[in-house]
Design a protein around this motif. Structure first.
Motif, PDB file in Angstrom:
ATOM      1  N   THR A  88       0.849  -1.183   0.000  1.00  0.00           N
ATOM      2  CA  THR A  88       0.000   0.000   0.000  1.00  0.00           C
ATOM      3  C   THR A  88       0.887   1.236   0.000  1.00  0.00           C
ATOM      4  OG1 THR A  88      -1.737  -1.171   1.207  1.00  0.00           O
ATOM      5  CG2 THR A  88      -1.831   1.240   1.240  1.00  0.00           C
ATOM      6  N   LEU A  89       0.615   2.133  -0.952  1.00  0.00           N
ATOM      7  CA  LEU A  89       1.339   3.397  -1.042  1.00  0.00           C
ATOM      8  C   LEU A  89       0.425   4.542  -0.643  1.00  0.00           C
ATOM      9  CD1 LEU A  89       3.282   3.007  -4.429  1.00  0.00           C
ATOM     10  CD2 LEU A  89       4.072   2.475  -2.103  1.00  0.00           C
ATOM     11  N   ARG A  90       0.984   5.472   0.095  1.00  0.00           N
ATOM     12  CA  ARG A  90       0.284   6.696   0.492  1.00  0.00           C
ATOM     13  C   ARG A  90       0.826   7.818  -0.395  1.00  0.00           C
ATOM     14  NH1 ARG A  90      -2.374   8.387   4.918  1.00  0.00           N
ATOM     15  NH2 ARG A  90      -2.287  10.593   5.432  1.00  0.00           N
ATOM     16  N   HIS A  91      -0.078   8.515  -1.067  1.00  0.00           N
ATOM     17  CA  HIS A  91       0.289   9.631  -1.943  1.00  0.00           C
ATOM     18  C   HIS A  91      -0.330  10.895  -1.355  1.00  0.00           C
ATOM     19  CE1 HIS A  91      -0.070   5.976  -4.404  1.00  0.00           C
ATOM     20  NE2 HIS A  91       0.885   6.466  -5.156  1.00  0.00           N
ATOM     21  N   GLU A  92       0.492  11.753  -0.782  1.00  0.00           N
ATOM     22  CA  GLU A  92      -0.015  13.037  -0.282  1.00  0.00           C
ATOM     23  C   GLU A  92       0.247  14.085  -1.354  1.00  0.00           C
ATOM     24  OE1 GLU A  92       1.626  14.046   3.512  1.00  0.00           O
ATOM     25  OE2 GLU A  92       0.498  12.456   4.531  1.00  0.00           O
ATOM     26  N   ILE A  93      -0.802  14.791  -1.738  1.00  0.00           N
ATOM     27  CA  ILE A  93      -0.696  15.804  -2.786  1.00  0.00           C
ATOM     28  C   ILE A  93      -0.671  17.170  -2.110  1.00  0.00           C
ATOM     29  CG2 ILE A  93      -1.775  16.762  -4.851  1.00  0.00           C
ATOM     30  CD1 ILE A  93      -3.029  13.888  -5.202  1.00  0.00           C
ATOM     31  N   TRP A  94       0.434  17.874  -2.314  1.00  0.00           N
ATOM     32  CA  TRP A  94       0.664  19.170  -1.672  1.00  0.00           C
ATOM     33  C   TRP A  94       0.735  20.268  -2.722  1.00  0.00           C
ATOM     34  CZ3 TRP A  94       1.621  20.150   3.615  1.00  0.00           C
ATOM     35  CH2 TRP A  94       1.586  19.007   4.425  1.00  0.00           C
ATOM     36  N   ARG A  95       0.050  21.390  -2.471  1.00  0.00           N
ATOM     37  CA  ARG A  95       0.234  22.574  -3.301  1.00  0.00           C
ATOM     38  C   ARG A  95       1.625  23.100  -2.995  1.00  0.00           C
ATOM     39  NH1 ARG A  95      -3.337  26.082  -1.328  1.00  0.00           N
ATOM     40  NH2 ARG A  95      -5.046  25.060  -2.410  1.00  0.00           N
ATOM     41  N   ALA A  96       2.446  23.234  -4.022  1.00  0.00           N
ATOM     42  CA  ALA A  96       3.820  23.693  -3.848  1.00  0.00           C
ATOM     43  C   ALA A  96       3.841  25.211  -3.675  1.00  0.00           C
ATOM     44  CB  ALA A  96       4.655  23.280  -5.051  1.00  0.00           C
ATOM     45  N   GLY A  97       4.953  25.687  -3.155  1.00  0.00           N
ATOM     46  CA  GLY A  97       5.119  27.122  -2.994  1.00  0.00           C
ATOM     47  C   GLY A  97       5.694  27.469  -1.641  1.00  0.00           C
TER      48      GLY A  97
END
Length: 135
Positions: A88-97
């Motif tokens: 199982t992979l966890r993918h956290e999507i972050w707004r960059a900046g």
């Protein structure tokens, strides 16, 4: 260890409410997964040469905040769980900046599949070892 995969958010990937269409989250995560696996020595050609696949068994998407077209996002991939024949992979999507914001989390479980046998199989020991350092 941390792995990050950059994404440029496109106009066609966002609805009028500023939410990424779910299918695009999954596409981004697939690209991030393949880049992550390549980084640990298990890229797409390894899978072809060894008759293995990581097939999606279950996927969850939790939306937290919106993204806008032309935003830059980073998908941070980590190993959440290693089973006998799945991972199982966890993918956290972050707004960059300057002030990163987590916008979504996708947790995807993959079943290790032997293409010659046409059935699930135990994780290869080398693959398991490669992922252990990313839990």
């Amino acid at each position: 260890m941390s792995f990050s995969y950059p994404v440029a958010v496109k106009f066609s990937e966002i609805d009028l409410a500023g939410v990424v269409f779910n299918s695009h989250y999954l596409t981004w995560c697939e690209d991030a997964k393949m880049a992550f696996l390549e980084s640990v020595g298990y890229g797409p050609y390894w899978f072809t040469e060894h008759g293995r696949l990581g097939l999606v068994r279950h996927a969850e998407i939790d939306w937290v905040a919106s993204l806008k077209p032309l935003d830059r996002a980073d998908i941070r991939v980590s190993v959440e769980r290693l089973g006998t024949s799945s991972f199982t992979l966890r993918h956290e999507i972050w707004r960059a900046g300057a002030h990163p914001v987590r916008t979504a989390t996708c947790v995807i479980t993959y079943v290790w599949f032997d293409t010659a046998a046409g059935a699930k199989a135990p994780l290869d020991s080398g693959f398991r070892e490669a992922l252990l350092g990313h839990q």
